[in-house]
Design a protein around this motif. Sequence first.
Motif, short mmCIF file in Angstrom:
data_model
loop_
_atom_site.label_atom_id
_atom_site.label_comp_id
_atom_site.label_asym_id
_atom_site.label_seq_id
_atom_site.Cartn_x
_atom_site.Cartn_y
_atom_site.Cartn_z
N ALA A 1 34.58 28.37 42.48
CA ALA A 1 34.67 27.16 43.48
C ALA A 1 35.86 27.61 44.46
N ALA A 2 36.62 28.76 44.31
CA ALA A 2 37.63 28.99 45.30
C ALA A 2 37.09 29.52 46.58
N GLY A 3 35.71 29.91 46.31
CA GLY A 3 35.22 30.41 47.85
C GLY A 3 35.11 31.99 47.87
N PRO A 4 34.36 32.58 48.66
CA PRO A 4 34.25 34.14 48.40
C PRO A 4 35.53 34.96 48.80
N ALA A 5 36.39 34.26 49.60
CA ALA A 5 37.65 34.95 50.02
C ALA A 5 38.66 34.83 48.86
N HIS A 6 38.71 34.17 48.19
CA HIS A 6 39.67 34.08 47.19
C HIS A 6 39.28 34.28 45.76
N ARG A 7 37.71 34.30 45.47
CA ARG A 7 37.40 34.43 44.34
C ARG A 7 38.18 35.28 43.46
N ALA A 8 38.14 36.61 43.87
CA ALA A 8 38.70 37.76 43.21
C ALA A 8 40.15 37.54 42.72
N ASN A 9 40.88 36.51 43.41
CA ASN A 9 42.28 36.44 43.29
C ASN A 9 42.50 35.15 42.45
N VAL A 10 41.68 34.69 41.85
CA VAL A 10 41.98 33.43 41.09
C VAL A 10 42.39 33.75 39.73
N VAL A 11 43.30 32.99 39.04
CA VAL A 11 43.86 33.14 37.76
C VAL A 11 43.90 32.16 37.13
N PRO A 12 43.94 32.25 35.60
CA PRO A 12 43.88 30.98 34.73
C PRO A 12 45.26 30.22 34.96
N ALA A 13 44.99 29.01 34.84
CA ALA A 13 46.00 27.83 35.43
C ALA A 13 46.93 27.69 34.37
N HIS A 14 48.28 27.95 34.34
CA HIS A 14 49.33 27.37 33.23
C HIS A 14 50.48 26.70 34.13
N PRO A 15 50.57 25.42 33.73
CA PRO A 15 49.40 24.40 33.28
C PRO A 15 48.40 24.36 33.91
N LEU B 1 61.39 25.27 34.60
CA LEU B 1 60.65 25.39 33.59
C LEU B 1 60.29 26.96 33.43
N GLY B 2 60.73 27.71 34.30
CA GLY B 2 60.57 29.21 34.10
C GLY B 2 59.79 29.64 35.64
N PHE B 3 59.84 30.83 35.90
CA PHE B 3 59.14 31.47 36.82
C PHE B 3 57.50 31.35 36.55
N ASP B 4 56.75 31.67 37.73
CA ASP B 4 55.39 31.30 37.53
C ASP B 4 54.92 32.74 37.01
N HIS B 5 54.60 33.06 35.95
CA HIS B 5 54.23 34.41 35.41
C HIS B 5 52.89 34.55 35.92
N ALA B 6 51.69 33.79 35.91
CA ALA B 6 50.45 34.06 36.51
C ALA B 6 50.52 34.64 37.94
N LEU B 7 51.33 34.05 38.66
CA LEU B 7 51.46 34.62 40.11
C LEU B 7 52.25 35.76 40.53
N LEU B 8 53.31 35.96 39.60
CA LEU B 8 54.10 37.09 39.76
C LEU B 8 53.11 38.42 39.08
N ARG B 9 52.38 38.35 38.08
CA ARG B 9 51.69 39.30 37.45
C ARG B 9 50.66 39.82 38.25
N ASN B 10 50.09 38.71 39.14
CA ASN B 10 48.80 38.96 39.77
C ASN B 10 49.31 40.08 41.00
N LEU B 11 50.69 39.58 41.61
CA LEU B 11 51.12 40.23 42.60
C LEU B 11 51.60 41.63 42.21
N ARG B 12 52.20 41.96 41.03
CA ARG B 12 52.79 43.18 40.63
C ARG B 12 51.50 44.16 40.35
N GLU B 13 50.19 43.55 40.01
CA GLU B 13 49.21 44.45 39.82
C GLU B 13 48.70 45.00 41.29
#
Length: 548
Positions: free
Chosen positions: A405-419, A472-484
Motif C-alpha cells: 500500500a506504500a507504493g513501489p517507491a517506498h515498499r522496500a522501506n516499510v517497517v512494522p508500526a510501533h505503535p 516516550l523514547g526514540f523511534d527505534h524502528a526508524l533508527l534501525r532502518n537507517l542504521r542498516e
Amino acid sequence: MSIYLLDYGAGNVRSLVNAVKHLGYDMQTIETAADFDKAEKIIFPGVGAFATAMHALEQKGFIAPLQRYLAADRPFLGICVGMQCLFEGSDESPSTAGIGVLSGRVRRFSNTTKTVPHMGWNGVRAPTASLAWTGINEEHRYYFVHSYAVPYAEAAAASVLTVTDYADETFVSAVKRGRLVATQFHPEKSGYAGLRLLRAFLAGDAGDAAAAAAAAHGTTRTQLTRRVVACLDVRANDAGDLVVTKGDQYDVREAAANGGHVRNLGKPVDLTHRYFAEGADEICLLNITSFRNSPLADQPMLEVLRQASQRVFVPLTIGGGIRDLTEPDGTTRSALEVAGAYFRSGADKVSIGGDAVFAAEAYWASGGQRGTGTSSIEQIARHYGAQAVVVSVDPRRVYVDSPDAAGPAHRANVVPAHPPGPNGEAWCWYQCTVRGGRETRDIDARQLAIASEALGAGELLVNCVDQDGTGLGFDHALLRNLREAVRIPIVASSGAGCPVHFADVFNECHVEAALAAGIFHRREVAIEEVKAHLREKHIAVRNIEASI
C-alpha cells in the motif's frame, strides 16, 4: 610571547583563538612569510580537507617558510588536518604532496566494520617508554572528527607520542619530534582536558616525571564513547527576542488559554554555557526562525555562536538556513559562503535540512548515480570535509495496511508500526518533511539517508515528527532502518524522556549519539544522570572533568 595562528582560511578557528585567550594568551594570525621569523610559537589548526589546506598554504607562499621554521626545531602545534599535512601525503588527495617533515601517509578508515567519520570522544595511549610531553593524559578523552588518519603500523615509531584504537584499526593520535607536537584530535573542542594540553604547549611545561611514568606503555585499547548531545531550538519570540523554545511535534507555542506565546525556556548563550559545565559532549543550535529578512552578516545566530564559543569548548553544530540564499538587497550567497560565515563564528558542523531533501530528490532522479555538484551538501563537504556536514532527517510516519500500500517507491522501506496507526495499521513508512515539518515530499527517510551519504554528508541527525515531545523514547524502528542503510554516524533525536531511553537506543539501534532538549531545559533530567545510568549499563561515556 609571540604566538601565531597559521590559518589557511577554512573551518572554525574562532574556538581555538577563544581557547588560547581563555588561558591568558594573545594570538595573532600569520599574514606574510615574514611572520614566520617573528613567531615564537605557531599553531596550525585543521578543519577541512587535506588538499584545501595544502593548496591554500602554497598559494599564500607559506610552505617554504614553514619548512624552515620546523627544520629549526621551533615550537609548533598542529591540529587534525594541521597534523596530517606534516606527513608525506594523504589518500584523501593522492596527487597532493604534504609538507613531508614526518614519514608516513594518511589513509582512509575502512567503513566495513565501523562508521566513518570517526566522530566523538576517544582515549589515547602511549606505546613508547614515556610521554616526554605530558600535556596529553591517558586518563582523559579527547574529541576526534576525521575520516583519514596515519596507521600506527606505517608511522615512524620515533615520532609517535600516542595512538588511538577505532574498532579494528589503530592510528597515530599524537606525534612529537623535538619541539614539534601535533594531535589528530581537537584540543580546543576537548573540554578541560584539551585546555590543559594547550596550556602545556603555550607555557612550555615539560610536565611531571611521575605523571609521565604513570602514562607509559599504554596497552589497554582505547574506546570510543557514546555522545550525549544537548539541543537548543532557537527562534525569535513575539517581542523579537532570541529564546530557546521547545515544541510538541514542532508546535512551539503555549496553549491559547495560556496566552499562545512562544514557549521560552531560556537564553541561547546562557544555556550553551550551562550545558558545557554540566558535561554535554556536544551542543546543537537549531535556528527554527531562519531570519529570512536579515543579511547574512547580520544573522542573529552568528552572534550567538561568537558568544557561546568564548566559554564552550566542546563541538557546536548549527542548523537552519544553511542553503543558497538571496539577501534583501538582492545579493546572492552560496551555501558554501553561508556555512563559512557560521564556521568562522564558532560552529564546528552545519546541519542541513530541507536543502538536503531537495538534493536527495535530484540524486534519485539521476538513477542514484550522481548529485548535481551544486547542492549544499556537496559544496560544503568538498571544502570542509564530510565531518563538517550533518543532514537533519525530519520525517512523519505514513501508516499503511501492508507494504504494497506504500507504493513501489517506498515498499522496500516499510517497517512494522510501533505503535500501530490510528486505524490499527500495522505498517508505516517515514515520509520526509521540509520547512519545519510543514510540507511533505515524496521521498522517504531511508532514501534521504542513502543519498546524503553518497553526496558527502558525514553524519545524520534523525528526528521523528510524531515522536517529538512525547517523552516516550526514540523511534527505534526508524533508527534501525537507517542504521542498516548507511555507514556514517547517526545522532538519535526526538522522544527522550528519561535516562533509560538513552541506554535503550544505544543498545538496540547502535547509534553513535543521542540528543535531548526539553528534559534538559526544564531540568527534568540532568546530563550527568543520563551518563550515570549509561555507566551502570556498561556503555562508555565521557566523564565530566574539573575545570582548570
